[in-house]
Design a protein around this motif. Structure first.
Motif, PDB file in Angstrom:
ATOM      1  N   PHE A   1       0.833  -1.196   0.000  1.00 53.88           N
ATOM      2  CA  PHE A   1       0.000   0.000   0.000  1.00 53.88           C
ATOM      3  C   PHE A   1       0.870   1.248   0.000  1.00 53.88           C
ATOM      4  O   PHE A   1       1.960   1.266   0.581  1.00 53.88           O
ATOM      5  CB  PHE A   1      -0.909   0.032   1.226  1.00 53.88           C
ATOM      6  N   CYS A   2       0.364   2.298  -0.641  1.00 53.88           N
ATOM      7  CA  CYS A   2       1.041   3.592  -0.608  1.00 53.88           C
ATOM      8  C   CYS A   2       0.540   4.345   0.624  1.00 53.88           C
ATOM      9  O   CYS A   2      -0.223   5.305   0.532  1.00 53.88           O
ATOM     10  CB  CYS A   2       0.735   4.368  -1.888  1.00 53.88           C
ATOM     11  N   ASP A   3       0.939   3.867   1.798  1.00 52.20           N
ATOM     12  CA  ASP A   3       0.408   4.395   3.053  1.00 52.20           C
ATOM     13  C   ASP A   3       1.453   5.093   3.915  1.00 52.20           C
ATOM     14  O   ASP A   3       1.167   5.522   5.027  1.00 52.20           O
ATOM     15  CB  ASP A   3      -0.236   3.265   3.866  1.00 52.20           C
ATOM     16  N   GLY A   4       2.688   5.186   3.397  1.00 50.49           N
ATOM     17  CA  GLY A   4       3.735   5.850   4.160  1.00 50.49           C
ATOM     18  C   GLY A   4       4.332   5.005   5.262  1.00 50.49           C
ATOM     19  O   GLY A   4       5.215   5.467   5.991  1.00 50.49           O
ATOM     20  N   LEU A   5       3.850   3.774   5.417  1.00 53.95           N
ATOM     21  CA  LEU A   5       4.351   2.903   6.476  1.00 53.95           C
ATOM     22  C   LEU A   5       5.510   2.050   5.976  1.00 53.95           C
ATOM     23  O   LEU A   5       5.472   1.514   4.867  1.00 53.95           O
ATOM     24  CB  LEU A   5       3.227   1.993   6.985  1.00 53.95           C
ATOM     25  N   HIS A   6       6.531   1.935   6.794  1.00 54.00           N
ATOM     26  CA  HIS A   6       7.652   1.052   6.481  1.00 54.00           C
ATOM     27  C   HIS A   6       7.322  -0.345   6.996  1.00 54.00           C
ATOM     28  O   HIS A   6       6.831  -0.506   8.108  1.00 54.00           O
ATOM     29  CB  HIS A   6       8.926   1.569   7.146  1.00 54.00           C
ATOM     30  N   GLU A   7       7.588  -1.364   6.179  1.00 51.08           N
ATOM     31  CA  GLU A   7       7.264  -2.726   6.574  1.00 51.08           C
ATOM     32  C   GLU A   7       8.500  -3.614   6.524  1.00 51.08           C
ATOM     33  O   GLU A   7       9.457  -3.344   5.800  1.00 51.08           O
ATOM     34  CB  GLU A   7       6.173  -3.301   5.665  1.00 51.08           C
TER      35      GLU A   7
ATOM     36  N   ARG B   1      -1.521  -1.497  -4.298  1.00 51.62           N
ATOM     37  CA  ARG B   1      -2.566  -0.481  -4.263  1.00 51.62           C
ATOM     38  C   ARG B   1      -1.932   0.889  -4.445  1.00 51.62           C
ATOM     39  O   ARG B   1      -2.167   1.812  -3.688  1.00 51.62           O
ATOM     40  CB  ARG B   1      -3.347  -0.571  -2.948  1.00 51.62           C
ATOM     41  N   PHE B   2      -1.077   0.982  -5.475  1.00 52.94           N
ATOM     42  CA  PHE B   2      -0.433   2.251  -5.791  1.00 52.94           C
ATOM     43  C   PHE B   2      -1.176   2.987  -6.886  1.00 52.94           C
ATOM     44  O   PHE B   2      -1.423   4.179  -6.810  1.00 52.94           O
ATOM     45  CB  PHE B   2       1.012   2.031  -6.261  1.00 52.94           C
ATOM     46  N   VAL B   3      -1.509   2.281  -7.944  1.00 50.77           N
ATOM     47  CA  VAL B   3      -2.090   2.921  -9.118  1.00 50.77           C
ATOM     48  C   VAL B   3      -3.221   2.068  -9.655  1.00 50.77           C
ATOM     49  O   VAL B   3      -3.315   0.880  -9.389  1.00 50.77           O
ATOM     50  CB  VAL B   3      -1.035   3.118 -10.233  1.00 50.77           C
ATOM     51  N   LYS B   4      -4.087   2.688 -10.401  1.00 51.27           N
ATOM     52  CA  LYS B   4      -5.132   1.944 -11.076  1.00 51.27           C
ATOM     53  C   LYS B   4      -5.298   2.501 -12.486  1.00 51.27           C
ATOM     54  O   LYS B   4      -4.811   3.582 -12.813  1.00 51.27           O
ATOM     55  CB  LYS B   4      -6.450   2.036 -10.324  1.00 51.27           C
ATOM     56  N   GLU B   5      -5.969   1.754 -13.302  1.00 54.30           N
ATOM     57  CA  GLU B   5      -6.117   2.154 -14.689  1.00 54.30           C
ATOM     58  C   GLU B   5      -6.965   3.415 -14.779  1.00 54.30           C
ATOM     59  O   GLU B   5      -8.090   3.464 -14.318  1.00 54.30           O
ATOM     60  CB  GLU B   5      -6.774   1.030 -15.480  1.00 54.30           C
TER      61      GLU B   5
ATOM     62  N   HIS C   1      -2.660   7.455 -10.734  1.00 57.24           N
ATOM     63  CA  HIS C   1      -3.672   7.893  -9.778  1.00 57.24           C
ATOM     64  C   HIS C   1      -3.647   6.986  -8.552  1.00 57.24           C
ATOM     65  O   HIS C   1      -3.719   5.781  -8.659  1.00 57.24           O
ATOM     66  CB  HIS C   1      -5.056   7.825 -10.426  1.00 57.24           C
ATOM     67  N   GLU C   2      -3.523   7.581  -7.378  1.00 59.66           N
ATOM     68  CA  GLU C   2      -3.468   6.782  -6.161  1.00 59.66           C
ATOM     69  C   GLU C   2      -4.844   6.251  -5.795  1.00 59.66           C
ATOM     70  O   GLU C   2      -5.860   6.900  -6.013  1.00 59.66           O
ATOM     71  CB  GLU C   2      -2.941   7.625  -4.988  1.00 59.66           C
TER      72      GLU C   2
END
Length: 551
Positions: free
Chosen positions: A149-155, A191-195, A202-203
């Motif tokens: 996910f583009c959530d800013g969290l480091h995993e 879940r970074f981009v979609k068509e 687009h996020e």
């Protein structure tokens, strides 16, 4: 053995192997995407599998009936998590009949990772071979890749985890930092981009969709930056924190980070994939549409360099909300400290090309109000990057402090090289670089192709730089736009006390671009003083109506 060959699971296993990702790899190296699992293991298919009359399945007693077990596997019964991934795993290792025992021992897709060798041995004892148990334990990771996910969290992902990547075998870039690989991520697990034809980056904010509708997500390319030393945690954290901080700028000329993560001992970043860098563009033969020919002032790089200047100015003072940085609402200022053509990426193609500042590993940020973070104190003592585009400031300042004008000098160097490339072509740029390199630098860090030489306690521009500027000024018939660019470069190449700020440079470039696009060359009264300083006069714009038609 004859009964096993007739098992429904044999055909199902073959179907699942055909949809393994990435394609073309050994089945033992492929993940089975969750979307494909749902598409292949429908309720009807699972019922046929469990009702199979092969030797393995016919010997099993299903309490409550096949339909009841199918509902449990699909998670259709209250308080009963699905076990469809576990069933898929068993099908792939030719042991689908064991689903009953595993579900009776409370295994399902929520505790999937606990299918360890020891747990399996406790459940099956000596009735199941060690080889088969080890195969289940090893293969389970191919069905459980993480969703990013583009959530800013480091995993942090354990080494056993298989990432849902289709990655280039060879790096597309290397450096002191490590390596960069081109990566495609299966759409079920990003879940970074979609068509979106209007905005391919687009996020998407939302929850994981486990249905075949995930097919709506396209498979864009990403860049995975892997740090060279897996133990260099401090360097990684510094760049990660810097990248997360600059996301608050929401500036298209500053690199966007999608994810930072540790995979085993490897430290990684995921970015949008660029078409290349300004360095490669200037150093390679330009595409047909970029053949250098007049009018020089229409080249796409001018507008993009103005965007880079604006982004650089934004770095020097920006606000961040509490939720974006983990600190109260605050104002920050920062320094890039390694601005050079290789750290400016080109994203997009054709008229959609955008220059993007990247590589913030050497950058330094201060929050105003903290130590050395007052509004008037703007000097720091970090370790900057390379020397070619660096200013002489550290060499002539005994304190070793670096001021905000450090990056302005670097930008001026790049701006001049861009001007040389646009006006004189690649050959002219190569000559310019060689001329600089041939002249003594007396640089404390070695002889380089930098733009100055030390002189006593100060510095002076190399003669190669002065000569090239003068040649450009005469080559372009004194077109006001080019003349203004070169005058701005001269202003930048001053001592740090006299050097213009990044905001001044950005505003000057915007003013030049507005003049370039003007039909009459008449300035707005608020810009008259600025335009005059850059050597431009009202009504004296060289771009006439006929030239405008060709732009």
């Amino acid at each position: 053995m004859e009964g096993i060959e007739k098992c429904v699971g044999v055909g199902l296993r073959a179907e699942l192997q055909q949809v393994g990702y990435p394609p073309g790899r050994l089945s033992s190296e492929q993940i089975t995407p969750i979307t494909e699992i749902h598409a292949k293991l429908t309720g009807e298919v699972i019922e046929r599998l469990l009702s199979c009359q092969c030797a393995m399945h016919s010997a099993r007693v299903i309490t409550g009936g096949v339909g009841n077990l199918v509902d449990k596997i699909l998670g259709l019964q209250p308080e009963c998590p699905p076990a469809i991934k576990i069933l898929t795993l068993l099908v792939l290792v030719k042991q689908s009949h064991l689903i009953i025992e595993l579900m009776e021992n409370c295994f399902n897709d929520t505790n999937y990772e606990e299918l360890s060798v020891n747990r399996l041995k406790v459940i099956f004892g000596n009735t199941f071979s060690n080889k088969a148990i080890n195969k289940i334990s090893k293969r389970k990771w191919l069905l459980n890749p993480p969703t990013l996910f583009c959530d800013g969290l480091h995993e942090h992902f354990r080494k056993d985890i298989i990432m849902p990547f289709n990655e280039s075998e060879e790096p597309i870039g290397t450096g002191s930092y490590g390596k960069v690989y081109e990566v495609e991520i299966h759409p079920s697990y990003q879940r970074f981009v979609k068509e979106d034809p209007n905005n391919p980056l687009h996020e998407l904010n939302g929850h994981l969709d486990l249905t075949p509708d995930c097919a709506k997500y396209q498979r864009p390319k990403f860049a995975r930056k892997q740090l060279r030393s897996p133990t260099d945690q401090i360097t990684f954290e510094t760049e990660r924190d810097n990248l997360q901080l600059i996301q608050t700028l929401k500036n298209k000329h500053v690199i966007q980070i999608f994810k930072s993560y540790r995979h085993g001992d490897e430290l990684n970043f995921l970015f949008p994939l660029a078409e290349g860098s300004l360095s490669t563009y200037l150093g390679e033969v330009a595409p047909d549409e970029d053949i250098v020919e007049p009018p020089y002032w229409t080249h796409w790089l001018w507008d993009q360099m103005a965007g880079v200047a604006d982004a650089l100015a934004s770095l020097y003072s920006f606000s961040a909300a509490a939720g974006e940085t983990g600190t109260p609402n605050s104002t920050w200022y920062g320094y890039h400290l390694d601005l050079k053509p290789s750290n400016i990426l080109i994203q997009g193609t054709g008229n959609a090309r955008t220059l993007v500042i990247t590589d913030f590993g050497q950058a330094c940020f201060r929050m105003i109000g903290t130590e050395f973070g007052s509004a008037i104190y703007s000097a720091i003592t970090p370790n900057p990057g390379g020397t070619t585009y660096a200013p002489p400031d550290q060499q002539v300042d005994s304190s070793g402090h670096i001021h905000r004008s450090f990056d302005v000098w670097s930008f001026g160097c790049i701006l001049l090289e861009v001007a040389v490339f646009i006006i004189q072509g690649q050959r002219g740029l190569v000559e310019f670089r060689n001329d600089r390199r041939s002249q003594t630098t007396l640089h404390a860090r070695g002889t380089t192709a930098c733009f100055y030489r030390l002189e006593g306690r100060g510095f002076e521009l190399k003669q190669a730089v002065l000569n090239r500027i003068e040649i450009l000024e005469t080559d372009v018939d004194h077109h006001q736009f080019i003349t203004g660019i070169l005058k701005l470069v001269r202003e930048i190449f001053q001592s740090q006390a006299d050097r213009p700020t990044a905001r001044d440079v950005a505003d000057d470039l915007k003013c030049l671009l507005r003049l370039r696009d003007s039909t009459n060359g008449v300035f707005d009264p608020t810009e008259r003083e600025q335009a005059t300083r850059l050597g431009m006069q009202d009504g004296d714009c060289d771009i006439g109506d006929d030239e405008l038609k060709d732009m």
